[in-house]
Scaffold this active site. Structure first.
Site, PDB file in Angstrom:
ATOM      1  N   GLU A 111      42.700  36.121  46.848  1.00 38.07           N
ATOM      2  CA  GLU A 111      43.071  37.436  46.328  1.00 38.07           C
ATOM      3  C   GLU A 111      41.963  37.835  45.374  1.00 38.07           C
ATOM      4  O   GLU A 111      41.758  37.206  44.334  1.00 38.07           O
ATOM      5  CB  GLU A 111      44.417  37.412  45.614  1.00 38.07           C
ATOM      6  CG  GLU A 111      44.959  38.826  45.394  1.00 38.07           C
ATOM      7  CD  GLU A 111      45.299  39.140  43.968  1.00 38.07           C
ATOM      8  OE1 GLU A 111      46.173  38.477  43.397  1.00 38.07           O
ATOM      9  OE2 GLU A 111      44.670  40.065  43.413  1.00 38.07           O
ATOM     10  N   CYS A 151      44.095  43.054  38.199  1.00 43.85           N
ATOM     11  CA  CYS A 151      43.401  43.291  39.480  1.00 43.85           C
ATOM     12  C   CYS A 151      43.837  44.602  40.117  1.00 43.85           C
ATOM     13  O   CYS A 151      43.084  45.201  40.875  1.00 43.85           O
ATOM     14  CB  CYS A 151      43.577  42.117  40.437  1.00 43.85           C
ATOM     15  SG  CYS A 151      45.275  41.626  40.641  1.00 43.85           S
TER      16      CYS A 151
END
Ligand code: ADP
Length: 459
Positions: free
Chosen positions: A233, A267
């Site tokens: 990720e 993020c």
């Protein structure tokens, strides 16, 4: 004794004050292969336990996380900087969800039964073996947790390498869970890149990583030799598109919160804002107003909504993006980023363009960058003009926004909201923001090897 005194240690610093919060011994790289070997041996027993028994061990650890949430949340805040309420909430959330989470994972890993006219098959979801989990500092408990729990539930053993910025809270997390696990089922490696590299290059079967795109590429390269399974990720450059028919104040409030939350160190922070030129002046003023409602300060101070940047390097990275943008013609609305120590004031930039680093590279700081567009096609083209594709948001009349949202190249798209999906949705990045994904039935299954066992039907 001499060994203890001279053994290299990792000091964890409070980003608000620069004080040492505590230290952990750095794991010597030469010890990592033996740790992996012990994890492999422990896995033989761990995989034999039922999903229910594995869940029971983890749920007991979850209860302790809830009981100790205030204490561990304070440690998290001192080590990472975020507001105390968020630090405590992060610890408590991981503990409180454990029961439901392990139940969902167990359901996802049940075998599938299939048959056609001639064959009956069972698809089992078996563990790979040893999982290396490498995680960042911005959510220093929930990031490890989101990889460690599905990996363990699937019957893998796990070696966690937390960020070198937040070793103390990760150590506490591993100690809490390990108290209810057989030895070597969950272990921890402390250190920085060298330890991460050694772990990835070691005899592990699956690597789950959350962090930067550049490091993700290196990990994928290193894993390719052994064709190890990899789940990445990576970062994002999430766009927010504000259409002409948006509720302007609602969009501006979201823009402020999602640009500045955790000092922009998320993020799925909003990193780029595209607003229809017809409503841009009003939107920009509303954004500036909402930015002013978020006091900056030490996380332990109750009034703080935005804590410090994790370190000076990250602060300087953000300032260099702002400088580059201003040199290329961006305007700072209201107060500038005025740095004091690791603290940065939330900053609103207008008149940005795709020539600027701040619209192309991950900034990871409390800066809201606004660019105006003339029509929806231009907004879509601008939002998609990036190699990243983690989250995105569109604000506007519901159907209009949904129709634009479907054209964005992101893994998770929020319509008049943030990008997170309903319970059971995958956490997934498109393009260079992800490689594999997690959460959801399919995500949990990525910690397993599918094995199909088939028999012929009696004729
Ligand atoms: P940041 O340094 O901004 O937190 P990175 O993506 O550089 O983000 O690092 C994330 C994690 O990956 C950290 O724990 C770091 O120590 C580790 N790491 C860095 N380089 C490597 C590598 N080549 N292989 C494995 N892990 C690495």
């Amino acid at each position: 004794m001499t060994d203890i005194i001279t053994a290299p240690v990792l000091h964890s610093l409070n980003p608000a004050t620069g004080e040492v919060v505590g230290s952990v011994p750095i794991t010597p790289v030469r010890e990592i292969p033996a740790m992996i070997q012990r994890a492999r041996e422990a896995q033989r027993e761990w995989r034999r336990m039922s999903l229910e028994d594995r869940a029971a061990c983890l749920v007991r650890g979850g209860k302790v996380l809830v009981e100790r949430a205030d204490e561990l949340g304070r440690l998290l805040t001192r080590e990472m900087g975020k507001p105390l309420r968020e630090g405590v909430g992060e610890v408590r959330g991981c503990g409180a969800w454990m029961e439901e989470e392990t139940r969902d994972i167990a359901a996802a890993l049940q075998p599938d039964h299939l048959e056609d006219e001639r064959t009956i098959s069972t698809v089992f979801h078996d563990p790979y073996g040893v999982c290396a989990a490498i995680t960042p500092w911005n959510f220093p408990i929930s990031m490890p947790h989101s990889l460690v729990i599905p990996a363990l539930m699937a019957g893998n053993t796990v070696i966690l390498k937390p960020s070198e910025e937040t070793p103390l809270i990760a150590q506490a997390y591993v100690e809490v869970l390990s108290a209810f696990l057989p030895s070597d089922v969950l272990s921890i490696v402390h250190g920085a890149d060298e330890q991460g590299k050694a772990l990835v290059a070691g005899d592990v079967d699956i690597i789950a990583f959350t962090g930067s795109r550049e490091t993700g590429k290196k990990i994928l390269g290193s894993a390719s030799g052994g064709l190890k399974r990899v789940i990445l990720e990576l970062g994002g450059k999430d766009p927010l598109v504000v259409l002409h028919d948006a509720d302007i104040d609602k969009a501006a409030r979201f823009a402020a919160l999602n640009s500045f939350r955790n000092a922009g160190q998320v993020c799925v922070s909003t990193e780029r804002i595209y607003v229809d030129e017809r409503i841009a002046p009003e939107f920009e003023q509303a954004l500036l107003r909402h930015a002013g409602e978020l006091p900056v300060g030490a996380g332990e101070d109750e009034s703080t909504r935005i804590g410090p940047m994790i370190n000076l390097r990250q602060r300087d990275h953000v300032l260099s993006h702002v400088d580059d943008a201003v040199k290329k013609g961006a305007h700072v609305l209201g107060q500038g980023p005025s740095a004091q120590g690791n603290f940065l004031q939330p900053t609103v930039l207008t008149g940005v363009s795709h020539e600027m680093d701040i619209m192309r590279e991950e900034t990871f700081g409390p800066v809201a960058c606004v660019m105006r567009f003339r029509n929806d096609d231009e907004a879509i083209a601008l939002a998609n003009d990036t190699p990243f594709g983690l989250g995105a948001a569109v604000f506007g009349e519901e159907e209009h926004a949904a129709q634009i949202g479907r054209q964005l190249d992101a893994g998770m798209i929020g319509i008049n909201k943030g990008c997170g999906g309903a319970a059971g949705s995958p956490w997934v990045g498109a393009k260079q923001s992800g490689y594999g994904y997690h959460s959801s039935r399919e995500g949990h299954r990525q910690f397993t090897q599918a094995r199909v066992v088939s028999r012929s039907k009696p004729s």
